[in-house]
Structures are given as structure tokens and as C-alpha cells.
Design a protein around this motif. Structure first.
Motif, PDB file in Angstrom:
ATOM      1  N   LEU A  63      12.528 -18.608  37.034  1.00  0.00           N
ATOM      2  CA  LEU A  63      12.825 -17.675  38.126  1.00  0.00           C
ATOM      3  C   LEU A  63      13.659 -16.501  37.635  1.00  0.00           C
ATOM      4  O   LEU A  63      13.471 -15.369  38.082  1.00  0.00           O
ATOM      5  CB  LEU A  63      13.539 -18.406  39.266  1.00  0.00           C
ATOM      6  CG  LEU A  63      12.682 -19.389  40.053  1.00  0.00           C
ATOM      7  CD1 LEU A  63      13.550 -20.201  41.011  1.00  0.00           C
ATOM      8  CD2 LEU A  63      11.575 -18.666  40.798  1.00  0.00           C
ATOM      9  N   TRP A  64      14.595 -16.763  36.720  1.00  0.00           N
ATOM     10  CA  TRP A  64      15.402 -15.681  36.153  1.00  0.00           C
ATOM     11  C   TRP A  64      14.516 -14.694  35.395  1.00  0.00           C
ATOM     12  O   TRP A  64      14.617 -13.487  35.589  1.00  0.00           O
ATOM     13  CB  TRP A  64      16.489 -16.245  35.251  1.00  0.00           C
ATOM     14  CG  TRP A  64      17.348 -15.194  34.615  1.00  0.00           C
ATOM     15  CD1 TRP A  64      18.048 -14.212  35.250  1.00  0.00           C
ATOM     16  CD2 TRP A  64      17.599 -15.007  33.228  1.00  0.00           C
ATOM     17  NE1 TRP A  64      18.726 -13.434  34.330  1.00  0.00           N
ATOM     18  CE2 TRP A  64      18.462 -13.910  33.083  1.00  0.00           C
ATOM     19  CE3 TRP A  64      17.184 -15.686  32.090  1.00  0.00           C
ATOM     20  CZ2 TRP A  64      18.914 -13.460  31.852  1.00  0.00           C
ATOM     21  CZ3 TRP A  64      17.641 -15.244  30.852  1.00  0.00           C
ATOM     22  CH2 TRP A  64      18.495 -14.136  30.748  1.00  0.00           C
ATOM     23  N   VAL A  65      13.630 -15.218  34.554  1.00  0.00           N
ATOM     24  CA  VAL A  65      12.718 -14.342  33.804  1.00  0.00           C
ATOM     25  C   VAL A  65      11.858 -13.535  34.766  1.00  0.00           C
ATOM     26  O   VAL A  65      11.675 -12.328  34.579  1.00  0.00           O
ATOM     27  CB  VAL A  65      11.852 -15.163  32.818  1.00  0.00           C
ATOM     28  CG1 VAL A  65      10.727 -14.318  32.241  1.00  0.00           C
ATOM     29  CG2 VAL A  65      12.729 -15.736  31.698  1.00  0.00           C
ATOM     30  N   ALA A  70      10.521  -8.456  37.552  1.00  0.00           N
ATOM     31  CA  ALA A  70      10.443  -7.741  38.828  1.00  0.00           C
ATOM     32  C   ALA A  70      11.359  -6.521  38.838  1.00  0.00           C
ATOM     33  O   ALA A  70      11.103  -5.554  39.560  1.00  0.00           O
ATOM     34  CB  ALA A  70      10.799  -8.672  39.985  1.00  0.00           C
ATOM     35  N   ALA A  71      12.410  -6.564  38.017  1.00  0.00           N
ATOM     36  CA  ALA A  71      13.322  -5.425  37.900  1.00  0.00           C
ATOM     37  C   ALA A  71      12.824  -4.421  36.863  1.00  0.00           C
ATOM     38  O   ALA A  71      13.570  -3.542  36.436  1.00  0.00           O
ATOM     39  CB  ALA A  71      14.723  -5.913  37.524  1.00  0.00           C
ATOM     40  N   LYS A  73      11.956  -4.828  33.717  1.00  0.00           N
ATOM     41  CA  LYS A  73      12.370  -4.971  32.326  1.00  0.00           C
ATOM     42  C   LYS A  73      11.112  -5.143  31.478  1.00  0.00           C
ATOM     43  O   LYS A  73      10.176  -5.839  31.862  1.00  0.00           O
ATOM     44  CB  LYS A  73      13.273  -6.200  32.133  1.00  0.00           C
ATOM     45  CG  LYS A  73      14.548  -6.163  32.930  1.00  0.00           C
ATOM     46  CD  LYS A  73      15.511  -5.167  32.356  1.00  0.00           C
ATOM     47  CE  LYS A  73      16.840  -5.229  33.091  1.00  0.00           C
ATOM     48  NZ  LYS A  73      17.655  -4.073  32.873  1.00  0.00           N
ATOM     49  N   SER A  74      11.096  -4.512  30.320  1.00  0.00           N
ATOM     50  CA  SER A  74       9.948  -4.632  29.424  1.00  0.00           C
ATOM     51  C   SER A  74       9.930  -6.036  28.812  1.00  0.00           C
ATOM     52  O   SER A  74      10.966  -6.711  28.769  1.00  0.00           O
ATOM     53  CB  SER A  74      10.038  -3.595  28.310  1.00  0.00           C
ATOM     54  OG  SER A  74      11.100  -3.925  27.422  1.00  0.00           O
ATOM     55  N   PRO A  75       8.773  -6.473  28.325  1.00  0.00           N
ATOM     56  CA  PRO A  75       8.715  -7.794  27.684  1.00  0.00           C
ATOM     57  C   PRO A  75       9.712  -7.932  26.525  1.00  0.00           C
ATOM     58  O   PRO A  75      10.325  -8.994  26.362  1.00  0.00           O
ATOM     59  CB  PRO A  75       7.272  -7.884  27.180  1.00  0.00           C
ATOM     60  CG  PRO A  75       6.504  -7.033  28.142  1.00  0.00           C
ATOM     61  CD  PRO A  75       7.438  -5.878  28.453  1.00  0.00           C
ATOM     62  N   SER A  76       9.919  -6.871  25.759  1.00  0.00           N
ATOM     63  CA  SER A  76      10.880  -6.962  24.661  1.00  0.00           C
ATOM     64  C   SER A  76      12.309  -7.087  25.179  1.00  0.00           C
ATOM     65  O   SER A  76      13.122  -7.835  24.632  1.00  0.00           O
ATOM     66  CB  SER A  76      10.747  -5.779  23.706  1.00  0.00           C
ATOM     67  OG  SER A  76      11.046  -4.564  24.369  1.00  0.00           O
ATOM     68  N   SER A  77      12.628  -6.390  26.258  1.00  0.00           N
ATOM     69  CA  SER A  77      13.963  -6.508  26.857  1.00  0.00           C
ATOM     70  C   SER A  77      14.190  -7.904  27.419  1.00  0.00           C
ATOM     71  O   SER A  77      15.270  -8.481  27.249  1.00  0.00           O
ATOM     72  CB  SER A  77      14.163  -5.476  27.964  1.00  0.00           C
ATOM     73  OG  SER A  77      14.195  -4.182  27.425  1.00  0.00           O
ATOM     74  N   VAL A  78      13.179  -8.448  28.067  1.00  0.00           N
ATOM     75  CA  VAL A  78      13.281  -9.807  28.588  1.00  0.00           C
ATOM     76  C   VAL A  78      13.525 -10.780  27.445  1.00  0.00           C
ATOM     77  O   VAL A  78      14.370 -11.672  27.539  1.00  0.00           O
ATOM     78  CB  VAL A  78      12.021 -10.192  29.396  1.00  0.00           C
ATOM     79  CG1 VAL A  78      12.033 -11.679  29.748  1.00  0.00           C
ATOM     80  CG2 VAL A  78      11.914  -9.350  30.660  1.00  0.00           C
ATOM     81  N   GLY A  79      12.827 -10.597  26.343  1.00  0.00           N
ATOM     82  CA  GLY A  79      13.010 -11.459  25.179  1.00  0.00           C
ATOM     83  C   GLY A  79      14.416 -11.396  24.621  1.00  0.00           C
ATOM     84  O   GLY A  79      15.003 -12.414  24.263  1.00  0.00           O
ATOM     85  N   VAL A  80      14.968 -10.196  24.557  1.00  0.00           N
ATOM     86  CA  VAL A  80      16.341 -10.020  24.060  1.00  0.00           C
ATOM     87  C   VAL A  80      17.334 -10.704  24.995  1.00  0.00           C
ATOM     88  O   VAL A  80      18.241 -11.409  24.551  1.00  0.00           O
ATOM     89  CB  VAL A  80      16.674  -8.516  23.906  1.00  0.00           C
ATOM     90  CG1 VAL A  80      18.168  -8.297  23.715  1.00  0.00           C
ATOM     91  CG2 VAL A  80      15.902  -7.921  22.748  1.00  0.00           C
ATOM     92  N   LEU A  81      17.173 -10.515  26.283  1.00  0.00           N
ATOM     93  CA  LEU A  81      18.082 -11.128  27.253  1.00  0.00           C
ATOM     94  C   LEU A  81      17.982 -12.651  27.210  1.00  0.00           C
ATOM     95  O   LEU A  81      18.987 -13.358  27.268  1.00  0.00           O
ATOM     96  CB  LEU A  81      17.805 -10.596  28.657  1.00  0.00           C
ATOM     97  CG  LEU A  81      18.067  -9.117  28.865  1.00  0.00           C
ATOM     98  CD1 LEU A  81      17.572  -8.662  30.234  1.00  0.00           C
ATOM     99  CD2 LEU A  81      19.526  -8.782  28.682  1.00  0.00           C
TER     100      LEU A  81
END
Length: 88
Positions: A63-65, A70-71, A73-81
Motif C-alpha cells: 500500500l505504501w508503494v 499515486a503521488a 513518483k517515478s519507478p526509480s524514485s520508488v526504488g530509492v525510497l
């Protein structure tokens, strides 16, 4: 555990950094910055959603991802987070 219970983000981020440097040796400031960002983002989400910080259920992290996506964020940003949150 006391830092988690007290929602002491500053201490948790310091512990994250110290552990990462101890286990990986010389780490670039950019890597530390990204890990801290991911951990801080996760901690904010966990506090707002009242979920376990250190051992969340798989559905919680999914759900966080999805909320990051939904906000816009790019796939690379999601990966970093996600990497920062996992390091925590």
C-alpha cells in the motif's frame, strides 16, 4: 526499540546511518542522503497510517508503494525510497 516506540525519527536516522557505514564501510554522502530520505518517508507514512515500523506486513508495504506511485513518483524514485525503508 525505544526510538521506534517514541517515534524518534532523528535517532532512527542516525542509527540507520551508523549501521550502514559500519556494515558497508566508506559510503558516499549521496547514498546516505537517499537512504535517510527513504527511511524518513516510510516513518512518516507508518506514523500516519498507524502501522508497524520495523516489521510491517507485506500488504502494508504494498500500500505504501502504491501511495508513492499515486503521488507520481517515478519507478526509480520508488526504488530509492524502498531501499531506504528496507535499510531501516
Amino acid at each position: 526499540m525505544a526510538a521506534v516506540a517514541g517515534q524518534d525519527t532523528a535517532t532512527l536516522l542516525e542509527l540507520l546511518e551508523a549501521h550502514h557505514v559500519r556494515t558497508h564501510g566508506n559510503v558516499s554522502p549521496e547514498t546516505i542522503r537517499k537512504y535517510r530520505l527513504g527511511a524518513r518517508t516510510w516513518l512518516e507514512y507508518a506514523a500516519n497510517q498507524a502501522v508497524k515500523v520495523l516489521h510491517p506486513e507485506g500488504e502494508t508495504t504494498d500500500l505504501w508503494v502504491r501511495s508513492l506511485e499515486a503521488a507520481a513518483k517515478s519507478p526509480s524514485s520508488v526504488g530509492v525510497l524502498l531501499a531506504g525503508a528496507r535499510a531501516l
